[in-house]
Design a protein around this motif. Structure first.
Motif, PDB file in Angstrom:
ATOM      1  N   CYS A 120      67.430  93.383  18.794  1.00  0.00           N
ATOM      2  CA  CYS A 120      68.938  93.593  18.352  1.00  0.00           C
ATOM      3  C   CYS A 120      69.769  93.484  19.542  1.00  0.00           C
ATOM      4  CB  CYS A 120      68.991  95.083  17.679  1.00  0.00           C
ATOM      5  SG  CYS A 120      70.616  95.504  17.102  1.00  0.00           S
ATOM      6  N   ASN A 121      70.634  92.587  19.510  1.00  0.00           N
ATOM      7  CA  ASN A 121      71.469  92.613  20.739  1.00  0.00           C
ATOM      8  C   ASN A 121      72.777  93.564  20.595  1.00  0.00           C
ATOM      9  OD1 ASN A 121      70.076  90.306  21.783  1.00  0.00           O
ATOM     10  ND2 ASN A 121      71.190  88.732  20.451  1.00  0.00           N
ATOM     11  N   ASN A 173      71.059  89.568  10.845  1.00  0.00           N
ATOM     12  CA  ASN A 173      70.881  88.147  11.356  1.00  0.00           C
ATOM     13  C   ASN A 173      70.770  87.189  10.352  1.00  0.00           C
ATOM     14  OD1 ASN A 173      68.598  88.742  10.074  1.00  0.00           O
ATOM     15  ND2 ASN A 173      67.155  87.637  11.392  1.00  0.00           N
ATOM     16  N   TYR A 208      78.078  95.504  18.150  1.00  0.00           N
ATOM     17  CA  TYR A 208      79.242  95.560  19.108  1.00  0.00           C
ATOM     18  C   TYR A 208      79.967  97.066  18.926  1.00  0.00           C
ATOM     19  CZ  TYR A 208      78.983  90.381  18.684  1.00  0.00           C
ATOM     20  OH  TYR A 208      78.950  89.238  18.728  1.00  0.00           O
ATOM     21  N   TYR A 257      69.326  87.037  15.832  1.00  0.00           N
ATOM     22  CA  TYR A 257      68.987  88.374  15.915  1.00  0.00           C
ATOM     23  C   TYR A 257      70.326  89.120  15.355  1.00  0.00           C
ATOM     24  CZ  TYR A 257      65.442  86.889  19.293  1.00  0.00           C
ATOM     25  OH  TYR A 257      64.321  86.313  19.497  1.00  0.00           O
ATOM     26  N   GLN A 274      73.036  91.795  15.461  1.00  0.00           N
ATOM     27  CA  GLN A 274      74.069  92.082  16.543  1.00  0.00           C
ATOM     28  C   GLN A 274      74.729  93.252  16.445  1.00  0.00           C
ATOM     29  OE1 GLN A 274      76.313  88.558  16.949  1.00  0.00           O
ATOM     30  NE2 GLN A 274      74.658  87.445  17.654  1.00  0.00           N
ATOM     31  N   ARG A 290      73.304  83.742  13.260  1.00  0.00           N
ATOM     32  CA  ARG A 290      72.827  84.697  14.185  1.00  0.00           C
ATOM     33  C   ARG A 290      71.290  84.607  13.937  1.00  0.00           C
ATOM     34  NH1 ARG A 290      77.621  86.873  12.549  1.00  0.00           N
ATOM     35  NH2 ARG A 290      76.682  87.829  10.643  1.00  0.00           N
ATOM     36  N   TYR A 349      76.542  94.413  22.234  1.00  0.00           N
ATOM     37  CA  TYR A 349      77.467  93.814  23.152  1.00  0.00           C
ATOM     38  C   TYR A 349      78.717  95.160  23.157  1.00  0.00           C
ATOM     39  CZ  TYR A 349      75.351  89.384  21.987  1.00  0.00           C
ATOM     40  OH  TYR A 349      74.338  88.370  21.726  1.00  0.00           O
TER      41      TYR A 349
END
Length: 135
Positions: A28-29, A53, A65, A61, A63, A59, A31
């Motif tokens: 899981c990214n 995703n 934010y 992965y 994400q 996408r 940001y």
């Protein structure tokens, strides 16, 4: 050391704690954005966003934010809230439950995760821990 460096170090410490305590079956990214809040798809404002995703949007992965122009407590609680959405998505709870119940569950778990971080990770809760974790 300036405030931004201290905040960055505290966020990194918190993320290390999360990685140590929880298993992430799918990467899981996360940001961190230089904002105070985001506009949600429903027109309001929010303090974090989770995207699954969805390959149709490119996408690979999931994400998350998180805006960082907030108090440390708000950053922590938003991150925990969105991570709960990640686990809801992974375990398909988001298909079985209403949006309201998903949000209630995410808020409860976010508070519980942050409380555990303060109680068990911070060996001696001081004014810094109290100010960043809201205790």
């Amino acid at each position: 050391m300036n405030r931004i460096c201290k905040t960055k170090k505290r966020i990194c410490k918190f993320v290390r704690y999360l990685r140590k305590e929880f298993f992430f079956p799918i990467r899981c990214n996360i940001y961190f954005c230089e904002q105070e809040k985001f506009r949600s798809s429903k027109g309001g404002f929010c303090y974090g966003i989770f995207f699954s995703n969805d390959e149709s949007n490119g996408r690979v992965y999931p994400q998350i934010y998180i805006p960082v122009n907030n108090a440390l407590f708000q950053i922590y609680i938003s991150l925990c809230h969105e991570l709960t959405h990640y686990f809801q998505w992974y375990f398909y709870d988001d298909k079985e439950k209403s949006n309201r119940s998903l949000e209630i569950q995410a808020s409860k778990y976010a508070n519980r995760i942050l409380e555990d971080f303060c109680n068990y990770y911070c060996k001696e809760p001081d004014n810094t821990c109290k100010s960043c974790c809201g205790n």
